[in-house]
Design a protein around this motif. Structure first.
Motif, mmCIF file in Angstrom:
data_model
loop_
_atom_site.group_PDB
_atom_site.id
_atom_site.type_symbol
_atom_site.label_atom_id
_atom_site.label_comp_id
_atom_site.label_asym_id
_atom_site.label_seq_id
_atom_site.Cartn_x
_atom_site.Cartn_y
_atom_site.Cartn_z
ATOM 1 N N CYS A 10 66.249 -11.949 -7.704
ATOM 2 C CA CYS A 10 65.675 -11.046 -8.699
ATOM 3 C C CYS A 10 64.425 -10.383 -8.119
ATOM 4 O O CYS A 10 63.561 -11.069 -7.572
ATOM 5 N N LEU A 18 61.960 -9.262 -9.550
ATOM 6 C CA LEU A 18 60.758 -9.544 -10.324
ATOM 7 C C LEU A 18 60.270 -10.979 -10.104
ATOM 8 O O LEU A 18 59.110 -11.200 -9.763
ATOM 9 N N CYS A 19 61.180 -11.952 -10.274
ATOM 10 C CA CYS A 19 60.748 -13.342 -10.162
ATOM 11 C C CYS A 19 61.197 -13.997 -8.864
ATOM 12 O O CYS A 19 60.870 -15.138 -8.600
ATOM 13 N N CYS A 63 69.701 -12.344 -14.213
ATOM 14 C CA CYS A 63 68.631 -13.236 -13.806
ATOM 15 C C CYS A 63 68.670 -14.429 -14.748
ATOM 16 O O CYS A 63 68.560 -14.282 -15.962
ATOM 17 N N CYS A 115 61.783 -15.005 -17.062
ATOM 18 C CA CYS A 115 61.697 -13.659 -16.439
ATOM 19 C C CYS A 115 62.101 -12.603 -17.447
ATOM 20 O O CYS A 115 63.134 -12.739 -18.124
ATOM 21 N N ARG A 140 63.168 -9.754 -16.816
ATOM 22 C CA ARG A 140 64.312 -8.969 -16.320
ATOM 23 C C ARG A 140 65.580 -9.768 -16.567
ATOM 24 O O ARG A 140 65.686 -10.913 -16.150
HETATM 25 ZN ZN LIG Z 1 63.938 -12.565 -12.599
#
Ligand SMILES: [Zn+2]
Length: 577
Positions: free
Chosen positions: A80, A82-83, A119, A124, A126
């Protein structure tokens, strides 16, 4: 699936990939499976189209415009963005079409199957993300990173328009705007630590507007371009370079005060090339003065020796040259006369005699009628040319040896005679044909014009050719002042070559007591900037490298840097290949 006739033209590797698609047809299996099954084939040691690990060629289509290559990603997981948590839950697929580097001159389009993942990190925000291909393609980009880099390189090596043409040749489709934008998007790399800086100006437009070029003399790289050559602009730039130890710049002027304001800790070095140039100019003045005096003396001597011939009319038989000339012409005429008489005794006709001897029939007739050799009567009056002779001689002496040109000049002054008369008189009256005036001129011309002469003075004597050494010796004999100047100039050049700036003060003292005004004014210029000159004569740094970069810059400038102007020029010079 379209398959062309591949013949023997395709490299073995691609052929194997295409053979595999036949293999898939034959076995009625989807091609992707074949590739996954034969993974080791795709990732062989020299793949035709290198792809990041886990990406595989699924299908190759030959289209009218090039190759369409379908690529799939086989990594079981993706992280992911983002995370950074890996996920293996695939939600869906979509296709991205990307331009890639050409293959064997063909344009290449990648049809990239991108997977969307869930995800699974509960914290998260997202929920779904598309897999990323770092170092291969940026998110949202329409071309691969390597393709973009090639376009940038083309842009840096050429210009917008030329770049588009070159790219098309190489199998890349791009536009001028894309090329320019890619260059402008190049990041400014940090100049890094600069200890030794070279600074000089360059002109944007034939000496009307100037910019400044800054070179790291250690790394030999251009570190920046500035849009003008104002002291304040350069000083501001230098203030950010806290490590500057020395600044090499031309003589005095804006860059001297820029360095004083912006980098007061740095030693300033006056550029050696400019020093030599200034010394050469001073020398020019001194030599021109002595050469002019010598030239005048020689011309006067020539005129003195020539005037009696030139001023003599044919009636005054005072010149030995003219007498000899007249004697020779009488001898020739007498020989012709005797031939005529002899041929007449053999019974030839007058016309036949004229042909045989090469004179006019009327001359033969009159000579036969005369009964004895007819002596020429001295002319009572001079020719029409006589009053122009002195002018003609002066022009000849000035080096104008073009007869037609001299004739036109005489006509402009009112001469009414013929061109032949001018030509014949010139040839006749210039004693010994045309040789004497040329010789007397040649004597002057062995003393080179002052510019060439000062060049001889500045060079290492051991590097001069034999004839140059002879000319130099003649020059030095012109006058004791010239010889003294030579010795001083050579001392300075020696100091410059051996980096022995510690002798500068002694040298300046010698010049001061020399009574050579030209060298003294050069020395006065040095006094104003003495520390920088001494440093220039001592330190290893100089602006030669900067001049080299200015030359390269001119080349880039000539390729045209378009409407984007200075910012584009700056990018291109800083990122020059
Ligand atoms: Zn994520």
């Amino acid at each position: 699936m379209a398959h062309g006739h591949f013949g023997g033209l395709l490299p073995a590797c691609l052929k194997r990939q295409i053979d595999l698609s036949w293999y898939s047809l034959f076995h009625k299996k989807p091609l992707g499976e074949c590739f996954v099954a034969k993974n080791e084939v795709v990732m062989e040691k020299t793949p035709l189209l290198p792809l990041p690990e886990g990406m595989l060629i699924d299908q190759i289509q030959i289209t009218a415009t090039g190759l369409m290559i379908s690529v799939i990603s086989t990594h079981p997981t993706s992280c992911c963005p983002l995370c950074s948590e890996p996920s293996s839950s695939i939600k869906s697929h979509y296709r991205r079409t990307l331009r890639d580097v050409p293959c064997g001159g063909r344009r290449v389009l990648l049809s990239l199957t991108v997977r969307k993942f869930y995800c699974r990190n509960a914290y998260c925000p997202r929920k779904v993300f598309a897999e990323r291909f770092p170092a291969f393609v940026d998110p949202w980009a329409r071309m691969t990173i390597r393709h973009g880099e090639q376009i940038t390189s083309i842009g840096l090596a050429t210009c917008g328009k030329g770049g588009t043409r070159l790219a098309a040749r190489l199998g890349m489709q791009t536009t001028r705007q894309t090329i320019l934008r890619r260059i402008m998007d190049l990041p400014d790399s940090s100049a890094g630590v600069i200890l030794f800086l070279g600074i000089d100006d360059f002109s944007f437009r034939r000496g009307s507007r100037f910019g400044t070029i800054l070179v790291n003399l250690e790394s030999r790289r251009v570190v920046d371009l500035l849009p003008d050559r104002e002291a304040e602009t350069s000083a501001t730039w230098m203030r950010q370079q806290l490590d500057l130890m020395a600044v090499s710049r031309d003589r005095g002027g804006a860059y001297a005060s820029a360095a004083a304001q912006g980098a007061p800790q740095a030693t300033q070095c006056a550029d050696r090339f400019h020093l030599m140039k200034n010394l050469g100019e001073a020398l020019d003045g001194l030599l021109a003065h002595h050469l002019a005096a010598e030239c005048k003396r020689q011309t006067q001597a020539t005129v003195d020796s020539q005037v009696p011939v030139w001023q003599s009319t044919r009636a005054t038989h005072t010149s030995p040259t003219l007498l000899r000339l007249q004697h020779n012409r009488r001898e020739e005429r007498l020989a012709h006369y005797e031939q005529v008489i002899a041929l007449r005794k053999l019974g030839l006709s007058q016309a036949a005699i004229a042909r045989q001897v090469g004179i006019g029939a009327s001359t033969v007739q009159s000579w036969l009628a005369a009964g004895a050799f007819p002596e020429r009567k001295p002319r009572e009056q001079g020719s029409r040319l006589d009053r122009y002779l002195l002018y003609l001689f002066q022009r000849w002496e000035d080096g104008n040896h073009n007869m037609a040109c001299l004739f036109r000049e005489l006509v402009e002054q009112g001469y009414k005679g013929s061109y032949e008369s001018v030509r014949d008189n010139l040839v006749r009256l210039l004693p010994e044909g045309r040789k004497i005036p040329r010789d007397s001129l040649a004597k002057t011309s062995t003393l080179a014009p002052s510019r060439q002469a000062s060049f001889l003075f500045l060079r290492r004597p051991e590097k001069l050719r034999t004839e140059e050494q002879e000319t130099l010796a003649k020059l030095r004999q012109l006058h004791p002042e010239v010889n003294l100047a030579y010795n001083l100039v050579q001392q300075f050049a020696q100091m410059l070559r051996t980096r022995t700036g510690e002798h500068l003060d002694a040298w300046l003292d010698q010049v001061a007591s020399s009574k050579l005004p030209e060298l003294q004014s050069f020395a006065a210029g040095i006094e104003k900037d003495k520390d920088a000159v001494r440093a220039g004569l001592t330190w290893w740094i100089n602006n030669g490298m900067v001049e080299g970069h200015v030359t390269k810059l001119k080349l880039i400038k000539r390729q045209g840097y378009g409407r984007a102007g200075f910012p584009l020029l700056r990018k291109r010079v800083l990122h020059a290949l």
